[in-house]
Design a protein around this motif. Structure first.
Motif, PDB file in Angstrom:
ATOM      1  N   ARG A  66      -1.022 -53.790 -33.420  1.00 30.80           N
ATOM      2  CA  ARG A  66       0.339 -54.175 -32.261  1.00 30.80           C
ATOM      3  C   ARG A  66       1.320 -54.680 -33.234  1.00 30.80           C
ATOM      4  NH1 ARG A  66      -0.705 -54.591 -26.917  1.00 30.80           N
ATOM      5  NH2 ARG A  66       1.723 -54.980 -26.827  1.00 30.80           N
ATOM      6  N   SER A 119       5.982 -53.338 -28.378  1.00 28.90           N
ATOM      7  CA  SER A 119       5.349 -51.948 -28.551  1.00 28.90           C
ATOM      8  C   SER A 119       6.303 -51.145 -29.611  1.00 28.90           C
ATOM      9  CB  SER A 119       5.525 -51.228 -27.167  1.00 28.90           C
ATOM     10  OG  SER A 119       4.741 -49.812 -27.387  1.00 28.90           O
ATOM     11  N   CYS A 135      -1.877 -56.360 -21.359  1.00 35.83           N
ATOM     12  CA  CYS A 135      -1.332 -56.221 -22.778  1.00 35.83           C
ATOM     13  C   CYS A 135      -1.972 -55.906 -23.791  1.00 35.83           C
ATOM     14  CB  CYS A 135      -0.397 -57.485 -23.134  1.00 35.83           C
ATOM     15  SG  CYS A 135       0.753 -56.902 -24.512  1.00 35.83           S
ATOM     16  N   ARG A 139      -0.323 -48.116 -28.787  1.00 33.94           N
ATOM     17  CA  ARG A 139       0.737 -47.217 -28.860  1.00 33.94           C
ATOM     18  C   ARG A 139       0.015 -46.005 -29.652  1.00 33.94           C
ATOM     19  NH1 ARG A 139       6.939 -47.706 -30.339  1.00 33.94           N
ATOM     20  NH2 ARG A 139       7.036 -45.435 -30.792  1.00 33.94           N
ATOM     21  N   GLU A 160       0.216 -47.642 -35.772  1.00 34.62           N
ATOM     22  CA  GLU A 160       0.340 -47.994 -34.299  1.00 34.62           C
ATOM     23  C   GLU A 160      -0.749 -47.672 -33.424  1.00 34.62           C
ATOM     24  OE1 GLU A 160       4.268 -47.164 -35.964  1.00 34.62           O
ATOM     25  OE2 GLU A 160       2.483 -46.070 -36.142  1.00 34.62           O
ATOM     26  N   PHE A 179      -1.589 -44.550 -22.859  1.00 35.59           N
ATOM     27  CA  PHE A 179      -1.884 -46.012 -22.742  1.00 35.59           C
ATOM     28  C   PHE A 179      -3.120 -46.113 -21.662  1.00 35.59           C
ATOM     29  CE2 PHE A 179       2.493 -46.408 -23.924  1.00 35.59           C
ATOM     30  CZ  PHE A 179       2.264 -47.097 -25.098  1.00 35.59           C
ATOM     31  N   VAL A 207      -3.193 -52.189 -24.396  1.00 32.52           N
ATOM     32  CA  VAL A 207      -2.078 -51.223 -24.676  1.00 32.52           C
ATOM     33  C   VAL A 207      -1.967 -50.918 -26.222  1.00 32.52           C
ATOM     34  CG1 VAL A 207       0.522 -50.805 -24.877  1.00 32.52           C
ATOM     35  CG2 VAL A 207      -0.607 -52.051 -22.834  1.00 32.52           C
TER      36      VAL A 207
END
Length: 147
Positions: free
Chosen positions: A66, A19, A125, A130, A62, A136, A128
């Motif tokens: 990723r 992240s 994952c 950012r 972001e 999230f 996700v």
């Protein structure tokens, strides 16, 4: 400076934060797809200043990509000194239901989250992304939780 021993898989100095922010030297390892999930690259790509500048046009980089970079442990406010662990992955995995399929990931063998929570971390994952507000997969995290 890392010792040769710390540059081996599973050693703390070898692990990457999945992240990370867009900055020169970071590694691009995923791109947000039309479904709002992350499509992982086959191999991570080191990014430079030119990429960072271009990626900052429009939405924050972001929120579209990723990035991974060296896990700095105590240098990151996500790190718990008492637990010697990343608290971000722990919060992301709260209330998650496990599935059997793991996405292909180019950084798994060096990933802090995988090292800490194994397959459980991998299963969520690709959801996700950012955000500067750190929202999230429907979970709003406080601004102080940003990396």
């Amino acid at each position: 400076m890392d010792t040769v021993e710390n540059q081996q898989p599973g050693k703390e100095g070898f692990l990457l934060c999945p992240s990370y922010i867009a900055k020169p030297g970071a590694q691009l390892f995923g791109i947000l797809n039309a479904e709002g999930r992350v499509s992982f690259l086959r191999q991570p790509i080191p990014i430079d200043h030119t990429f960072v500048e271009a990626a900052r046009e429009g939405r924050p980089a972001e929120e579209r990509f990723r990035f991974a970079g060296k896990c700095v442990r105590t240098g990151c406010h996500q790190w718990s000194k008492s637990r010697q662990a990343c608290t971000l992955v722990e919060r992301l995995l709260e209330n998650r239901v496990s599935s059997s399929a793991l996405p292909d990931c180019p950084i798994r063998n060096r990933c802090r989250w995988f090292h800490q929570r194994a397959e459980t971390a991998c299963q969520s994952c690709n959801e996700v992304i950012r955000h500067h507000e750190m929202s999230f997969a429907g979970n709003d995290l406080s601004p102080e939780s940003s990396h």
